[in-house]
Structure formats: C-alpha cells, structure tokens
Scaffold this motif. Structure first.
Motif, mmCIF file in Angstrom:
data_model
loop_
_atom_site.group_PDB
_atom_site.id
_atom_site.type_symbol
_atom_site.label_atom_id
_atom_site.label_comp_id
_atom_site.label_asym_id
_atom_site.label_seq_id
_atom_site.Cartn_x
_atom_site.Cartn_y
_atom_site.Cartn_z
ATOM 1 N N UNK A 70 0.786 -1.225 0.000
ATOM 2 C CA UNK A 70 0.000 0.000 0.000
ATOM 3 C C UNK A 70 0.814 1.270 0.000
ATOM 4 N N UNK A 71 2.115 1.169 0.338
ATOM 5 C CA UNK A 71 2.966 2.357 0.344
ATOM 6 C C UNK A 71 3.164 2.874 -1.078
ATOM 7 N N UNK A 72 3.073 4.188 -1.236
ATOM 8 C CA UNK A 72 3.345 4.825 -2.523
ATOM 9 C C UNK A 72 4.796 5.288 -2.545
ATOM 10 N N UNK A 73 5.494 4.932 -3.600
ATOM 11 C CA UNK A 73 6.932 5.183 -3.712
ATOM 12 C C UNK A 73 7.260 6.660 -3.536
ATOM 13 N N UNK A 74 6.484 7.538 -4.137
ATOM 14 C CA UNK A 74 6.775 8.971 -4.064
ATOM 15 C C UNK A 74 6.612 9.488 -2.639
ATOM 16 N N UNK A 75 5.533 9.100 -1.965
ATOM 17 C CA UNK A 75 5.314 9.557 -0.599
ATOM 18 C C UNK A 75 6.342 8.960 0.350
ATOM 19 N N UNK A 76 6.735 7.731 0.081
ATOM 20 C CA UNK A 76 7.779 7.071 0.874
ATOM 21 C C UNK A 76 9.048 7.910 0.895
ATOM 22 N N UNK A 77 9.432 8.449 -0.251
ATOM 23 C CA UNK A 77 10.652 9.250 -0.296
ATOM 24 C C UNK A 77 10.498 10.577 0.448
ATOM 25 N N UNK A 78 9.296 11.101 0.478
ATOM 26 C CA UNK A 78 9.044 12.306 1.280
ATOM 27 C C UNK A 78 9.282 12.004 2.762
ATOM 28 N N UNK A 79 8.774 10.857 3.216
ATOM 29 C CA UNK A 79 8.927 10.485 4.626
ATOM 30 C C UNK A 79 10.386 10.201 4.971
ATOM 31 N N UNK A 80 11.100 9.546 4.064
ATOM 32 C CA UNK A 80 12.532 9.304 4.302
ATOM 33 C C UNK A 80 13.282 10.633 4.371
#
Length: 430
Positions: free
Chosen positions: A310-320
């Motif tokens: 369910x994780x979206x790759x683009x949002x994941x990078x924002x969180x990282x």
C-alpha cells in the motif's frame, strides 16, 4: 552457464501469467540480445535480454519466443526458436541448446530452429489481429544502440501493416515487479554470494591497499561461487571518492583514516543483488565518522519499516526525507533556517543526500516496476540512504535488499551481511 539449472516450472508460470493478460487473437514475440562487437573480431560477453529469460529461461543468443494463446493448434501456442547447432559449432563455440535441451530448460514442447521462424510467424499471423511488440519503457532507460528487438519491430511493421499493435512492456512491468518464490530464492543466493565477498574483503582491507585490489578480491569470491561476477559496475571509493556517486575508476590507494564506500554486489542466474557498505580502512571509525555512520543506519532501519503493501513510492521518499533532515540537524550539517527556507522541489537535506532511497531490484539491478502504483507483497526493493560530506573527506552509504511482506516487517535478504559498526570493527580486527 555457471549457475545451477532453474526449474522450468518457474518459466511455465511466468508465461501463463503473461498470456493471461494478452488480448484475444493476439501474438507476442520476444528476442534475445545481440552479441555486441568491440572492434575487429572482438565482442562483449553475451548477456541475455531479461524479458525472454523471464519467460523461457533460454540464456543463449539468436533465440526467439513466440506466444499465441488463441492459436487453433496447440503446437502454435508456445514456440521457442533457437539457432540450429551441429558438431562444428560445438567444437568452435561450445555447447548450444538442442531442441531437447531447450524443452528441458523452458518447459516449451515445441522447439524449432530459427530458420523456420518467418514461415511459422506467417501462419500464426493469419489467426491473429494484434501483435505485441517488446519496447523498452523503463523509467531509467536511455538507449541509443539499435537492439535486436528494435530491428524486429521495424521488420514486423513493414511485413504486417494491417495488424494492430500492442505493447508487452506494461504487462511485464507489473509481472516482473512481483517475484515468485523461486525468484526470491535466486536473489537470496546472489545476496549470499555477496556476503561471502564482503566478509573476504573485511579481512583483506587495510591502509595501503588499492581500490582495484579490493575489487579483485570480490570478483574472485563471486566467480568461485557460480556467479558471472558483478551485478553492475562496482564502486569501491576510498576517502573523498565516496562523494562521487558513481565513482567506478577504483584506481586510488587507500589511506589510513579513510572510510571506504562499497556499492558492489554479485549476480546469480541473471538475478541481481545490490549492496552498499562503508568501512574504516584501518578497522576503527573515528568519533565523527561513527556519528554519521549511525545516523545513516538509523535512517535505513526506519525506511525499511515503511516498505509495506500500500505504500506509494513517491510519498515514501518524502517520509525518508523527513528522517534524513532530522539526522542532519542532529549532526550539525543543517540548521533550522536551512530547513525553514528550503525549496520543496529540492529540500535542504538534498545537499547531503541527493539520490533516491529505494528502487525495484530483480533480473535488472534497477528492475521493472510501476512507481505510481502501491507497493505489493513480494516486490523487492533496495534501501540505500547516504550522507556525503566533501568538506570532511568522506561519504557513507548503507544498502540492503528487502522483500515486501503481506503481513509483518519486510524480509531482509542481506540480514546476514555485517552492518553494525561494532561488528565491522571486530571482524576487521581479527
């Protein structure tokens, strides 16, 4: 091939999945790669096109795969075409696939010689309305060389202008991004070989050795464990070389006090692994090096936990990016004003961590996967944060390969490769 034979059941499954996505009354063709010339009669080592390998297991040049699930005759629904071999070829070039051996490898009953391809395709095309062509639409692709696939597409369009055209790549992007258990096992083998190489260089590395000597130690260990070698061009970057993200010269001498950044891993059976580690040349981190190292490790560990369905790759990078910003503030590399005044298109943390954190990995090091779609179980991603500080003369990157799990935390294929600073120091001291 150096690797142990892969069960044909994997390729049978892969073909069934692909054909289930094809339009009615359609045909798909896949081509092997060329053997690329250097000059005179010299050539580069052959590397198979990953798509035809994924669907057939055929790891040989001059090979074609034809899929036509709606053909009225069963023998026309799956055909593998291979170059006809003979005793002369066996003496000069070595063993090539016979029809019987090609069936054993691929699970395809109908294997024909390549010379019969055009007349067979003509018959199949009379039953079909649509042709699937295999174009390269990977988001990182930048290809100037005309490939065997590209030549085939041009030929086919001229030969059959009345047929509709469809694309294989969107289907393969989805299918190849989700690994079968057999594929994960092959990737685990690649990671295990990488572990052996890394442990070897921990005992070898010391001030005064050259980067290329370390590269040689790794290659020796990879090949002796049935790998063809490096999954990608190796990076062995001592000192400030680590601040060049794709440093591949590997031609400098390691100095006392240097950190050495490794981005190097083995392939196995055409499947990639992708490892980054950073070690002290003399076996002991300085206080400052250890502070930065631990910061990168914390980001990696927290980023890994986010790789869930369910994780979206683009949002994941924002969180990282938020995690990295916090660590850089703690290290004194960023101030609060830097963060408050940063450009959203290029956040402040990008000064010290300018690349992405994760990418798909599989048959290609930067493997197929549709980045706009949510992550799914059995996708495999790298996790590779880094902090690069040219003014302090070192850069640190840490990277593992992890499998997204349906339930629970991602499974780390590199869980046995040393990464904690204390363990690295202990192993190097021994």
């Amino acid at each position: 091939m150096k690797y142990q034979q892969i069960p044909s059941s994997l390729f049978i499954k892969n073909r069934k999945k692909f054909m289930a996505e094809m339009k009615p009354k359609s045909v798909a063709v896949f081509n092997s790669n060329d053997i690329y010339p250097v000059s005179a009669d010299s050539t580069l080592p052959f590397a198979q096109h990953r798509d035809i390998f994924y669907l057939s297991g055929a790891d040989q040049e001059e090979t074609k795969l034809l899929l036509c699930p709606d053909a009225p005759y069963e023998h026309l629904r799956e055909i593998l075409f291979v170059r006809e071999t003979n005793a002369h070829i066996a003496v000069w070039e070595g063993e090539k696939l016979t029809k019987e051996r090609a069936t054993e490898v691929s699970g395809i009953k109908n294997v024909m010689w390549l010379q019969d391809f055009e007349k067979t395709l003509f018959e199949v095309m009379t039953y079909c309305d649509t042709m699937y062509v295999n174009t390269n639409e990977h988001y990182r692709s930048s290809v100037e060389t005309e490939t065997r696939e590209a030549r085939f597409v041009k030929w086919w369009k001229e030969k059959y202008p009345a047929h509709q055209v469809a694309k294989s790549n969107p289907i393969l992007q989805k299918l190849r991004s989700i690994k079968e258990p057999e594929e994960i096992e092959l990737m685990q083998t690649a990671c295990d070989i990488t572990e052996k190489g890394f442990r070897r260089v921990l005992g070898f590395t010391k001030p005064g050795v050259w980067e290329y000597e370390i590269e040689a130690e790794l290659l020796h260990e990879f090949i002796r464990n049935r790998s063809k070698g490096f999954a990608y061009t190796p990076i062995i970057a001592a000192g400030n070389n680590a601040n060049v993200l794709h440093y591949i010269e590997n031609n400098q001498q390691v100095k006392d006090g240097d950190l050495i950044l490794f981005d190097v891993a083995a392939e196995y059976a055409n499947y990639s692994s992708d490892l980054s580690r950073t070690i002290p040349a003399n076996g002991k981190f300085t206080k400052r090096q250890r502070e930065v190292y631990d910061a990168v490790l914390r980001v990696k560990n927290e980023a890994t936990k986010m790789l869930i369905p369910g994780t979206l790759w683009k949002q994941y990078h924002v969180e990282v990016g938020k995690l990295m910003t916090s660590e850089l503030l703690g290290l004194g590399l960023l101030g609060k004003a830097d963060v408050q005044n940063d450009d959203p298109a290029w956040p402040a943390y990008k000064k010290y961590f300018m690349h992405g954190t994760s990418h798909h990995i599989g048959l290609d090091t930067h493997d197929y996967g549709l980045l706009h779609e949510p992550m799914q179980a059995n996708m495999v991603f790298t996790v590779e944060p880094g902090i690069y500080i040219p003014q302090e003369g070192f850069g640190i990157r840490l990277e593992d390969d992890v499998v997204v799990q349906e339930n629970g935390e991602p499974f780390n294929l590199m869980r046995n490769i040393p990464i904690e600073a204390e363990e690295i120091e202990e192993l190097m001291s021994n």
